[in-house]
Design a protein around this motif. Sequence first.
Motif, short mmCIF file in Angstrom:
data_model
loop_
_atom_site.label_atom_id
_atom_site.label_comp_id
_atom_site.label_asym_id
_atom_site.label_seq_id
_atom_site.Cartn_x
_atom_site.Cartn_y
_atom_site.Cartn_z
N VAL A 227 -7.43 30.91 2.34
CA VAL A 227 -6.49 31.68 1.52
C VAL A 227 -7.03 31.84 0.10
N GLU A 228 -7.62 30.76 -0.44
CA GLU A 228 -8.12 30.83 -1.81
C GLU A 228 -9.26 31.84 -1.93
N ALA A 229 -10.18 31.80 -0.97
CA ALA A 229 -11.29 32.76 -1.03
C ALA A 229 -10.80 34.19 -0.86
N LEU A 230 -9.84 34.41 0.02
CA LEU A 230 -9.33 35.76 0.23
C LEU A 230 -8.61 36.29 -1.00
N VAL A 231 -7.81 35.45 -1.61
CA VAL A 231 -7.13 35.88 -2.84
C VAL A 231 -8.13 36.15 -3.96
N LYS A 232 -9.17 35.31 -4.05
CA LYS A 232 -10.19 35.50 -5.08
C LYS A 232 -10.91 36.83 -4.88
N LEU A 252 -1.73 34.38 4.67
CA LEU A 252 -1.24 34.74 3.34
C LEU A 252 0.28 34.66 3.22
N LYS A 253 0.93 34.19 4.27
CA LYS A 253 2.39 34.14 4.24
C LYS A 253 2.91 33.28 3.10
N ASN A 254 2.30 32.12 2.87
CA ASN A 254 2.75 31.22 1.80
C ASN A 254 2.16 31.56 0.44
N ALA A 255 1.17 32.47 0.40
CA ALA A 255 0.54 32.82 -0.88
C ALA A 255 1.20 34.04 -1.53
N TRP A 256 1.93 34.84 -0.76
CA TRP A 256 2.51 36.04 -1.34
C TRP A 256 3.53 35.76 -2.45
N PRO A 257 4.42 34.79 -2.31
CA PRO A 257 5.39 34.57 -3.40
C PRO A 257 4.76 34.27 -4.75
N GLU A 259 1.32 34.86 -5.57
CA GLU A 259 0.20 35.74 -5.91
C GLU A 259 0.54 37.22 -5.80
N ALA A 260 1.77 37.56 -5.48
CA ALA A 260 2.12 38.97 -5.27
C ALA A 260 1.97 39.78 -6.55
N ASP A 261 2.51 39.27 -7.65
CA ASP A 261 2.44 40.01 -8.91
C ASP A 261 1.00 40.12 -9.41
N ARG A 262 0.23 39.06 -9.23
CA ARG A 262 -1.16 39.07 -9.68
C ARG A 262 -1.99 40.07 -8.88
N ILE A 280 3.69 39.99 5.31
CA ILE A 280 3.69 40.15 3.87
C ILE A 280 5.12 40.03 3.33
N ASP A 281 5.23 39.55 2.11
CA ASP A 281 6.54 39.43 1.48
C ASP A 281 7.07 40.82 1.12
N ARG A 282 8.37 41.00 1.24
CA ARG A 282 8.96 42.31 0.98
C ARG A 282 8.75 42.74 -0.46
N SER A 283 8.96 41.84 -1.41
CA SER A 283 8.78 42.20 -2.82
C SER A 283 7.32 42.55 -3.11
N ALA A 284 6.36 41.83 -2.46
CA ALA A 284 4.95 42.14 -2.66
C ALA A 284 4.62 43.52 -2.11
N LEU A 285 5.18 43.87 -0.97
CA LEU A 285 4.93 45.19 -0.40
C LEU A 285 5.52 46.28 -1.28
N HIS A 286 6.70 46.05 -1.83
CA HIS A 286 7.30 47.05 -2.72
C HIS A 286 6.47 47.23 -3.98
#
Length: 741
Positions: A227-232, A252-257, A259-262, A280-286
């Motif tokens: 997850v860390e490498a993918l987000v990076k 990425l289910k636990n990383a969206w809350p 890392e979504a804004d970033r 994916i988290d709904r707020s991240a998708l929006h």
Amino acid sequence: MTSMLPDEIAGSPEPVTPTSMASEDNTLGANPKLKTRQRLLNGLHRIASSPSLTRMGRPRASSLGSRRVGKGSMSCVSLNSPTYGQCFADGTTPHLRGPLSRPPAVPSNTPVPQDDHDIPIRLVGAEQPTLNPAGQTSIRVPSDIRPSSRGTPLEATKATEIVNQKQRNIRFWDDTPVEIRMEILRYLTPKEMVRCSRVSKSWNKMCFDGQLWANLDVSAYYRDITVEALVKIIVAAGPFLRDLNLRGCIQLKNAWPSEADRISSVCRNLVNICVEDCRIDRSALHLLLVRNPSLVHVDMAALTTTVTNATVKILARSCPNVEFLDVSFCKRVNSRALRYVVASCPKLRDLRVGHLGGFDNQDLMLEIFKANTLERLILANCATLTDASLKALVHGEDPEIDVLTDLPIVPPRKLKHLDLSRCRGLSEAGIKALAHNVPDLEGLQLSHCTHLGDDAILEVLRTTPLLTHLDLEELENLTNNFLIELSKAPCAANLEHLNLSYCDKLGDAGLLPLLKSCPNLRSLDIDNTRVSDLSMMEICNQARKRGYGNTLPKFGMRVAVFDCGNVTWAGIREVLYNNSHVPRFAGADLSKTPDQSFSPLSSSSFSSLSPSESSSGTCTPVALPSPAPPLEIPLAIYPNEIVQLKCFYGFQMTVDEHTKRVLRGDLASAIRLERKWADFMISTEEAGTGGAGVRRRRRRAREAEMLFNADDDDEGTYGPAGLAPLGRRRRARSGGNCVVM
């Protein structure tokens, strides 16, 4: 005389040497008086030919100024030089006297004794050296291996050392421009770039440069990346990222809350995004939809809880350039929300809304009719789709009817692909609405629409000349008449894919004319039908018409005939034989075959000669036929296309192995396999079950024995005209039983 010798010696300013004697003749000039140190160095230089002494700035010793008169010395020879001509000869004479020695210089009027030691020696096979103006008789050591000495400038040596040092310390990768390095790293796969990032800090910075991640597709390796490498990677490539495919990235289910804004703040240039089954988290998708107004391709399929009507409305307001939208299996989306997307996105070309509800409402269909921009519409498994909704899609609302043709006067639809599979609410009345209104249709899928029959589908096929894909699986009401009419339709020449599986009423009567009318057919699914070995033979005939060539064969037609009771092993063998058989005339051009026939000389050619010519032995020469040109070795010939067969599971392993051998060009082994398998199947069929084969073989053995040992008196064993039951003629009888005699 004795008194005069000391006086002459005392009066002389310097000792008498060969050099001084040579100076009297003015041949080599006078040398200054040598001091003790110089005389010692001169002797050392003559004894040991060291190249270092020649660089010390001291005068070189002359071979003629030496006091040694005895045997000659070879100290002047340098073994590092490939030439030795100057060592054995000087500028005065090309001879060597005595055993490689030089006699002392004497006046010209003094006679030279001729003894064994004074015989001149000439080098055999060596060229005579030219006169050296400087009088040098030794060879200097090459400068590249000459050691440095005191008093000599070292600028050249230091320059050479600096160049060598630069060559040893060259840093090719660091001196390469950044653009070239980025272009080299583009050839690496994403997995390889992540591994290279662990080399050093500089490599880590290079490998995570956003220029290398403009297209990020992790669907193939999302299980192997953390997850860390993918987000990076996503954050580093954010400003450059245009294509983002996160299909199946459940980690990425636990990383969206957090890392979504970033992620959404840096990814603002997305053009294609795929978050199918990504959790994916709904707020991240929006946030991604709102901050990327340039989106063209949006795939949100299988997000059952994330995508709702609100998500679709946000997409309609924020992304007006959308051309592709897939919201299949999104149960919380209905046709009312999709109406906003069709109205707000004038460039929409592909809409996939399978497995959704609410299509009994005609608002979406009317909006699609008004826009008339869709080229692909997927409505698979939409149980709420009705005939009225389909008519609204094609005809609109209250269209004008033509009096002569009784057809609505509406502009034709731009649809090229229409999927209505498993829409069980449709009937023949709704399907007939497609006739004369979709002239550009290339793909039509009507599988599992059990209420459809021959008439409705034929009416559509007659008005779609560009149709290439037709899926009619599990339409039990289709008959052979449908296939016959399809073979006459204008789309038969372009048809490539045809699915007729589980159409129980179809057989050879309809399939044979269809195969003859479809030369471009690539895929044919006829499993669970009534076709037999005759259809298999016609399939092989169509494959042979596609010709032969020198390249390895490839798949030309895929045929599925499993669970077809009338297709036996003989039909399977026909396909195997056709795939590996090359006729003798294949690839041969008989018109270019050289004519090797010629008429031999007849006896009349010799009889026409005159007696004088024949007696004298002089005759007119006869032109003999020219020799035939050498025959060219023919190249290997293979079928251009073969049949890929899906058959009964008991035969499938043999078929697959045979196909592998044909594809790699080993036709000989494929033919052997086909023959061995045929022999095995024949023996198996002969044996049968329950001992039937044994009884058959015993009966045939008895009949053969009866024919061989038939009694001549037994008239019942022969048929009319004296023929045996199997065609053998009756043997003539001999002996005394002849009635006539």
